[in-house]
Design a protein around this motif. Structure first.
Motif, PDB file in Angstrom:
ATOM      1  N   ASP A  37      43.755  64.250  21.494  1.00 50.29           N
ATOM      2  CA  ASP A  37      42.334  64.519  21.290  1.00 50.29           C
ATOM      3  C   ASP A  37      42.196  65.563  20.187  1.00 50.29           C
ATOM      4  OD1 ASP A  37      39.606  64.864  21.461  1.00 50.29           O
ATOM      5  OD2 ASP A  37      39.643  65.850  23.413  1.00 50.29           O
ATOM      6  N   ARG A  39      39.374  67.157  17.459  1.00 49.48           N
ATOM      7  CA  ARG A  39      37.955  67.247  17.096  1.00 49.48           C
ATOM      8  C   ARG A  39      37.824  67.816  15.692  1.00 49.48           C
ATOM      9  NH1 ARG A  39      35.561  67.814  22.391  1.00 49.48           N
ATOM     10  NH2 ARG A  39      37.043  66.783  23.782  1.00 49.48           N
ATOM     11  N   SER A  53      40.694  70.258  22.047  1.00 57.02           N
ATOM     12  CA  SER A  53      39.543  70.213  22.946  1.00 57.02           C
ATOM     13  C   SER A  53      39.139  71.616  23.376  1.00 57.02           C
ATOM     14  CB  SER A  53      39.917  69.388  24.185  1.00 57.02           C
ATOM     15  OG  SER A  53      38.984  69.583  25.212  1.00 57.02           O
ATOM     16  N   THR A 101      42.840  61.481  17.176  1.00 60.21           N
ATOM     17  CA  THR A 101      41.586  60.770  17.368  1.00 60.21           C
ATOM     18  C   THR A 101      40.715  61.538  18.351  1.00 60.21           C
ATOM     19  OG1 THR A 101      40.614  58.601  17.888  1.00 60.21           O
ATOM     20  CG2 THR A 101      42.481  59.317  19.246  1.00 60.21           C
ATOM     21  N   ASP A 102      39.432  61.319  18.298  1.00 61.98           N
ATOM     22  CA  ASP A 102      38.519  61.969  19.234  1.00 61.98           C
ATOM     23  C   ASP A 102      38.623  61.257  20.583  1.00 61.98           C
ATOM     24  OD1 ASP A 102      36.343  62.845  20.781  1.00 61.98           O
ATOM     25  OD2 ASP A 102      35.047  63.052  19.034  1.00 61.98           O
ATOM     26  N   SER A 104      37.280  62.625  23.372  1.00 58.66           N
ATOM     27  CA  SER A 104      36.353  63.387  24.212  1.00 58.66           C
ATOM     28  C   SER A 104      35.746  62.551  25.330  1.00 58.66           C
ATOM     29  CB  SER A 104      35.246  64.016  23.369  1.00 58.66           C
ATOM     30  OG  SER A 104      34.526  63.033  22.651  1.00 58.66           O
TER      31      SER A 104
END
Length: 142
Positions: A37, A39, A53, A101-102, A104
């Protein structure tokens, strides 16, 4: 068949190095590569800067890009930056390729794919949290 490889469950705690951040990882034998993850991803020439994150401190990380991963998702195709990072799983420290990659919307910030599992671990999908990563998990195994 007896094996000397550590057994990991469907979900494990992993430490990202050199940041020393403990995060939760989903073990996915169906995924070819590991995904993290990331961002606010910003690519600048041969480097990528991103934030982890907020749940895991939101640290800003800059790393060299070692390649690009073409990924087919449910509705599209993506091109994701690939970086090399050290992860500690159980007592093993491994240098692995990770695509950014995101995630979330996903439950787990790290998805460990076959590029980490094969040759290093046996997966017991009926259990979770079978290991405890250590910040001093030893020398790189890979």
């Amino acid at each position: 068949m007896a094996t000397d490889k550590p057994v990991i469950g469907a979900v494990e705690h992993v430490i990202l190095e050199p940041q020393g951040i403990k995060i939760t990882a989903r073990i996915d034998t169906g995924a070819a590569t590991t995904s993290l993850d990331a961002r606010n991803v910003k690519v600048s020439e041969d480097k990528v800067t991103f934030n982890l994150s907020p749940k895991f401190g939101g640290a800003e990380v800059t790393m060299p890009i070692v390649g690009w991963k073409h990924v087919r998702t449910a509705g599209s195709r993506e091109e994701r930056p690939l970086v090399e990072m050290d992860v500690c799983i159980d007592s093993k420290r491994l240098r692995v390729l990770v695509n950014l990659t995101d995630r979330s919307e996903m439950r787990y910030p790290l998805l460990l794919g076959r590029n980490v599992i094969i040759g290093n671990f046996v997966v017991d999908p009926s259990s979770s949290y079978l290991t405890r990563p250590s910040k001093d998990c030893g020398d790189k195994d890979k």
